[in-house]
Design an enzyme around this catalytic site. Structure first.
Site, PDB file in Angstrom:
ATOM      1  CD  GLU A  85      -1.518  -2.437   1.611  1.00 46.83           C
ATOM      2  OE1 GLU A  85      -2.278  -3.413   1.496  1.00 46.83           O
ATOM      3  OE2 GLU A  85      -0.351  -2.538   2.075  1.00 46.83           O
ATOM      4  N   PRO A  87      11.412 -13.773   0.003  1.00 42.58           N
ATOM      5  CG  PRO A  87      12.312 -15.082   1.686  1.00 42.58           C
ATOM      6  CD  PRO A  87      12.694 -14.099   0.627  1.00 42.58           C
ATOM      7  NE  ARG A  88       3.435  -9.637   0.974  1.00 45.43           N
ATOM      8  CZ  ARG A  88       3.125  -8.645   0.156  1.00 45.43           C
ATOM      9  NH1 ARG A  88       3.837  -8.434  -0.927  1.00 45.43           N
ATOM     10  NH2 ARG A  88       2.102  -7.852   0.406  1.00 45.43           N
ATOM     11  CG  MET A 132      12.618  -5.039   4.947  1.00 48.32           C
ATOM     12  SD  MET A 132      11.397  -6.261   4.394  1.00 48.32           S
ATOM     13  CE  MET A 132      10.005  -5.186   4.027  1.00 48.32           C
ATOM     14  N   GLY A 133      12.524  -3.215   0.732  1.00 47.87           N
ATOM     15  CA  GLY A 133      12.480  -2.078  -0.176  1.00 47.87           C
ATOM     16  C   GLY A 133      13.321  -2.213  -1.420  1.00 47.87           C
ATOM     17  CG  ASN A 153       0.817  -5.269  -7.516  1.00 53.31           C
ATOM     18  OD1 ASN A 153       0.250  -5.383  -8.589  1.00 53.31           O
ATOM     19  ND2 ASN A 153       1.532  -4.208  -7.192  1.00 53.31           N
ATOM     20  N   PRO A 154       1.043  -8.231  -9.458  1.00 54.17           N
ATOM     21  CG  PRO A 154      -0.250  -8.778 -11.345  1.00 54.17           C
ATOM     22  CD  PRO A 154      -0.361  -8.421  -9.875  1.00 54.17           C
ATOM     23  CG  LEU A 155      -0.495  -4.234 -11.333  1.00 53.00           C
ATOM     24  CD1 LEU A 155      -1.433  -3.116 -10.929  1.00 53.00           C
ATOM     25  CD2 LEU A 155      -0.830  -4.731 -12.731  1.00 53.00           C
ATOM     26  CD  GLU A 156       5.268  -3.535  -6.365  1.00 52.32           C
ATOM     27  OE1 GLU A 156       6.069  -4.456  -6.121  1.00 52.32           O
ATOM     28  OE2 GLU A 156       4.677  -2.898  -5.480  1.00 52.32           O
TER      29      GLU A 156
END
Length: 683
Positions: free
Chosen positions: A62, A268-269, A309-310, A335-338
């Site tokens: 988000e 990993p998420r 991260m990031g 999300n696949p958009l990135e």
């Protein structure tokens, strides 16, 4: 009652909630740190500033999606403090890395009434913007009680989630209607929210995730790693989960036999799984590199673990092929958009219900590969890794699709501006302004009614263009010319905005820079639209233009011409008006005042009578809504002066003192009728 029951259940589960944070902190100490902040305790340490805008971005995804919007809000409202909240340590880290000290940050409190009260006391926001659908009953109810408008942006609602909302409709219906403005990603989500009983303003503005803001450190990382990977085939498996990493690692040796240069980069998420995934990779007997090691990967690295991260955007740019995790297990996908914004071939498993619409559209464009299980994933990898042309074709189609979807940030910002501008009371829904569409072209912003224009451009605000079309049917004879033009079956008035007084002699038509929604044209457009929705006889706004140039802007407005009408000054030069007509004028002004509309230039040339005797009020430039006060009497006094002024300078002007008495009688009659209606409602 249901919300009180909900709060009671929250308090009963508090011990379990605290145990949950302690359990999560075993692997990620950040869950233990700042724990008091989740109850809005110790907020002074965060250096928060009151009276601004709060944007709530739940976690990493988000925050990334909202980054362009947040940056635009910073530019539009530099004097308003902006606070970005989250609920996870990873989200908090992303906020800090993306915005540094340019925004304030704290956790959004848990939804306990006391926590919410302390949070709102500390921040006293003018507006709360919630990214996607993190909706908390006590927070929304408290905002409504304090008249803090709530805007939900980038909202999506899957069929599965809508089913859950319906199960608890007694709680969710009032929750949803505490939202002032709901901006959805797609029409399917909009229909589901309406079906759940959402009754306030709703607009489909598109998906913010199609407008990715790439941090500067991403480019630096790509530059650093790209030379090391020029001879490698890089397969990035992003946002993976337990039960999924094992399947991907099992595929790697088989793929390595076919593609010796293959590097698997696992991301990993959740950070608490970084060590576990690294251990699983080492158990394969492979050479494993971890981003957290601080060293660069060697030529013998087979499996890389992105335990940072990031930095996912950098890994996407370096990839030859991307697998989106959370989809080989029943997690719902990510999300696949990135990935597609970088023109990468993308794979996903079958469990994608969290992003059904995005994947559906990508499938239509033949821009994604969906597999049923790990065996199909193996076959897909073999095909795509062996054919660079095929990978490029998938990537190009995906990137083209991504580019076509952009514009959500501008549409979202325009909708938010309507509330921040302050011309609309927070308690009023925005249904009266939802019909217009927006367009951005260079330094120009346009608002227009699609019932009049299917497309809008600069020429529609230029009198010369209308003259070329032989569509000019007249013009006004005032200080600044307005043109009457024929457009299809409609007659319109084109007005350019000019300054008055001494400043006007220097700057003429230039105004100091303002946010789009606070510009002269857009303010008048909003107010006219709102007044028409309340039943006032005012012109219909058709289109508005805001044209920025350095530190100034210029503005134009198109409105619908009132047919067969004359202003009172023109009528009184020809004939006297009847007492009934004067009373109708008084009643129209009283109706405007009753709705709290202050007319900054109420005079006899801004009141029209049409051939049916209907009274119209015009020219609402620099007008606004106000709370009740002595300004209503000042408005009437200004109108009286205009009649006396015209009588003093015109040879023939049918105006008598008794006419003013008739106007006041109509004004007072309207007020008396309003009092009777109020009494009837109370009884």
């Amino acid at each position: 009652m249901l919300r009180h029951l909900y709060s009671a259940l929250l308090y009963l589960t508090l011990p379990l909630l605290l145990l949950y944070f302690v359990w999560r902190s075993r692997k990620d100490p950040a869950y233990r740190q700042r724990l008091l902040e989740r109850f809005s305790l110790g907020l002074k340490k965060r250096g928060l500033q009151a009276g601004g805008i709060v944007v709530h971005a739940v976690s990493v995804g988000e925050t990334i999606a909202a980054t362009p919007l947040i940056k635009q809000l910073q530019q539009q409202y530099p004097t308003l403090p902006l606070t970005v909240t989250g609920t996870t340590p990873t989200g908090s880290a992303t906020i800090s890395s993306r915005f540094g000290n340019t925004v304030k940050h704290c956790y959004l409190p848990l939804d306990y009434p006391g926590s919410v009260r302390r949070f709102l006391d500390a921040l006293q926001p003018k507006l709360l913007v919630i990214v996607e659908t993190e909706l908390w009953p006590n927070l929304l109810a408290a905002c409504r009680k304090r008249h803090i408008p709530v805007v939900v942006v980038n909202a999506r609602l899957s069929a599965r989630s809508a089913k859950g909302y319906r199960r608890f409709s007694a709680l969710t219906r009032p929750l949803l209607n505490n939202i002032s403005l709901l901006l959805t990603q797609d029409r399917a989500s909009a229909r589901r929210f309406r079906a759940l009983g959402f009754g306030n303003t709703l607009q489909v503005t598109g998906n913010l995730k199609f407008e990715l803001a790439i941090p500067a450190q991403t480019a630096q990382l790509v530059t650093e790693f790209a030379p090391l990977l020029t001879t490698r085939l890089v397969w990035v498996a992003a946002s993976t989960h337990a039960g999924e990493d094992e399947q991907l690692l099992a595929l790697y040796p088989r793929l390595k036999q076919r593609f010796p240069a293959l590097l698997l980069l696992l991301v990993p998420r959740h950070p608490e799984r970084f060590d576990k995934v690294a251990q699983l990779a080492q158990a394969q007997g492979c050479h494993v590199w971890r981003r957290s090691s601080g060293q660069l990967p060697g030529a013998d690295t087979e499996i890389a673990v992105g335990d940072s991260m990031g930095e996912l955007l950098a890994w996407y740019q370096l990839a030859d092929l991307v697998f989106i995790g959370g989809s080989l297990i029943e997690r719902g996908g990510h999300n696949p958009l990135e990935a597609i914004c970088f023109g990468k071939a993308v794979q996903s498993g079958p469990h994608i219900f969290n992003f059904n619409e995005a994947y559906r559209q990508l499938q239509q464009q033949q821009a994604v590969v969906l597999v049923a299980d790990s065996e199909q994933l193996f076959a897909s990898c073999c095909q795509l890794l062996s054919d660079i042309t095929l990978r490029q074709q998938f990537g190009q189609r995906a990137q083209q699709f991504f580019s076509r979807q952009q514009g959500a940030t501008a549409r979202t910002l325009d909708a938010i501006n309507l509330i921040v501008a302050g011309t609309l009371m927070p308690s009023q829904p925005l249904a009266h302004t939802s019909a217009y569409q927006t367009k951005q072209a260079g330094n120009a912003s346009y608002w227009y009614d699609p019932a009049f224009f299917t497309e809008i451009a600069a020429e529609q605000f230029q009198s010369a263009w209308w003259q070329q079309q032989q569509a000019v049917i007249g013009s006004s004879s005032g200080r600044n010319t307005a043109y009457f033009v024929q457009h299809g079956g409609h007659k319109l008035v084109l007005r350019h905005y000019y300054r008055g007084g001494l400043v006007g002699k220097l700057l003429h038509d230039q105004f100091w820079l303002q946010p789009v929604a606070q510009s002269r044209a857009m303010q008048e457009y909003q107010l006219l639209s709102w007044m028409r929705a309340q039943g006032l006889a005012v012109p219909r706004p058709v289109a508005a233009r805001y044209q920025r140039s350095g530190l100034i802007y210029r503005a134009d407005l198109l409105i619908e011409l009132i047919p067969d009408s004359k202003d009172l000054a023109a009528i009184l030069q020809q004939r006297a008006m009847t007492a009934e007509e004067w009373q109708a004028v008084g009643q129209a002004i009283a109706q405007m005042h009753r709705l709290g509309v202050y007319h900054s230039d109420l005079n006899c040339r801004n009141i029209m009578l049409d051939s049916a005797g209907k009274v119209w009020l015009i020219d609402f430039d620099k007008c606004e809504r106000r709370e009740p006060g002595p300004w209503t009497e000042q408005n009437l006094a200004r109108l009286l002066r205009s009649f006396n002024k015209e009588r003093g300078k015109l040879a023939v002007f049918h105006w008598q003192d008794t006419d003013w008495a008739a106007l006041l009688a109509g004004y007072q009659l309207a007020g008396y009728q309003q009092s009777l209606s109020a009494v009837a409602e109370r009884n």
